[in-house]
Enzyme design. Structure first.
Site, PDB file in Angstrom:
ATOM      1  NE  ARG A  63       3.343  31.261  15.790  1.00 56.14           N
ATOM      2  CZ  ARG A  63       2.315  31.161  16.637  1.00 56.14           C
ATOM      3  NH1 ARG A  63       1.105  30.975  16.171  1.00 56.14           N
ATOM      4  NH2 ARG A  63       2.501  31.265  17.928  1.00 56.14           N
ATOM      5  CD  GLU A 100       1.000  33.614  33.133  1.00 54.47           C
ATOM      6  OE1 GLU A 100       1.110  33.669  31.898  1.00 54.47           O
ATOM      7  OE2 GLU A 100       0.950  34.602  33.876  1.00 54.47           O
TER       8      GLU A 100
HETATM    9  P1  AMP Z   1       6.474  29.191  25.937  1.00 56.31           P
HETATM   10  O1  AMP Z   1       6.137  27.758  26.160  1.00 56.31           O
HETATM   11  O2  AMP Z   1       5.968  30.079  27.035  1.00 56.31           O
HETATM   12  O3  AMP Z   1       7.960  29.403  25.672  1.00 56.31           O
HETATM   13  O4  AMP Z   1       5.663  29.670  24.658  1.00 56.31           O
HETATM   14  C1  AMP Z   1       6.135  29.393  23.407  1.00 56.31           C
HETATM   15  C2  AMP Z   1       5.028  28.987  22.473  1.00 56.31           C
HETATM   16  O5  AMP Z   1       3.918  29.870  22.545  1.00 56.31           O
HETATM   17  C3  AMP Z   1       5.515  29.035  21.051  1.00 56.31           C
HETATM   18  O6  AMP Z   1       4.960  27.928  20.339  1.00 56.31           O
HETATM   19  C4  AMP Z   1       5.030  30.361  20.508  1.00 56.31           C
HETATM   20  O7  AMP Z   1       4.636  30.233  19.169  1.00 56.31           O
HETATM   21  C5  AMP Z   1       3.845  30.726  21.412  1.00 56.31           C
HETATM   22  N1  AMP Z   1       3.926  32.112  21.921  1.00 56.31           N
HETATM   23  C6  AMP Z   1       4.109  32.466  23.218  1.00 56.31           C
HETATM   24  N2  AMP Z   1       4.109  33.793  23.354  1.00 56.31           N
HETATM   25  C7  AMP Z   1       3.931  34.318  22.113  1.00 56.31           C
HETATM   26  C8  AMP Z   1       3.874  35.648  21.590  1.00 56.31           C
HETATM   27  N3  AMP Z   1       3.981  36.733  22.362  1.00 56.31           N
HETATM   28  N4  AMP Z   1       3.708  35.798  20.257  1.00 56.31           N
HETATM   29  C9  AMP Z   1       3.605  34.719  19.448  1.00 56.31           C
HETATM   30  N5  AMP Z   1       3.656  33.451  19.882  1.00 56.31           N
HETATM   31  C10 AMP Z   1       3.815  33.229  21.199  1.00 56.31           C
END
Ligand code: AMP
Length: 178
Positions: A63, A100
């Site tokens: 995305r 996680e």
């Molecule tokens: P993080 O590495 O935990 O910051 O997760 C970010 C990545 O996971 C991004 O590429 C987001 O598109 C996806 N992501 C994580 N949580 C969500 C959520 N609640 N809704 C949509 N995409 C998410």
């Protein structure tokens, strides 16, 4: 167009328990159905980073490609695709990071980034910051630096912002959820 934040809030769909139980998935596909709103997002990022040196935009699969490429085009700089392991066909450099539960790895093509480049890291959403942090580390492996980090959505409760604080670069998000 009315207020960008309001329009985003009205467009983004929150889907409970997707892809697994307990996740409130933020679906940005309705935004893509509006060229007006999509253009406004790119224009807002351009405005927010006015005055910041940006030599390239790195978008994170998948995305992060949607607005990353038009943003790079608008800024007239290269777009760099950062992808999950095994998707890029040419020689790659990769960075493995902890999730996680388990591990993930992102890659970019070798030689896409030149040492000394200031690269804006973009993804649709900031959650824990692990993915954006890995993207920044990947840039550093090539002798480049993040110029900043930009997201459409920030989930504040997951503290991604503080994880990216050590890079000491401007972090912008257009819509924050507590
Ligand atoms: P993080 O590495 O935990 O910051 O997760 C970010 C990545 O996971 C991004 O590429 C987001 O598109 C996806 N992501 C994580 N949580 C969500 C959520 N609640 N809704 C949509 N995409 C998410």
């Amino acid at each position: 167009m009315k207020d960008l934040r309001e329009s985003l809030e009205a467009s983004i769909r929150t889907v409970p328990d997707f892809p697994k139980k307990g996740i409130q998935f933020k679906d940005i596909t309705p935004i893509l159905e509006s060229p007006v709103l999509s253009r406004a997002i790119v224009a807002e990022f351009v405005k927010l980073y006015n005055g910041v040196r940006i030599d390239a935009v790195a978008g994170i699969e998948s995305r992060g490609f949607l607005f990353g490429l038009p943003l790079a085009m608008e800024l007239n700089v290269p777009f760099i695709a950062m992808r999950k392991k095994g998707k890029l066909p040419w020689r790659t450099i990769s960075y493995r990071y902890a999730l996680e539960y388990g591990e993930a790895e992102i890659e970019m093509h070798e030689g896409s980034i030149k040492p000394g480049m200031q690269v804006l890291v973009h993804d649709d959403l900031l959650a824990t910051g692990g993915t954006a942090c890995a993207a920044a580390e990947l840039l550093k492996m090539e002798g480049a630096e993040p110029a900043g980090f930009c997201f459409i959505i920030e989930l504040e409760a997951l503290h991604g912002r503080s994880r990216l604080l050590p890079f000491d670069r401007p972090l912008m998000s257009l819509l924050r959820y507590e």
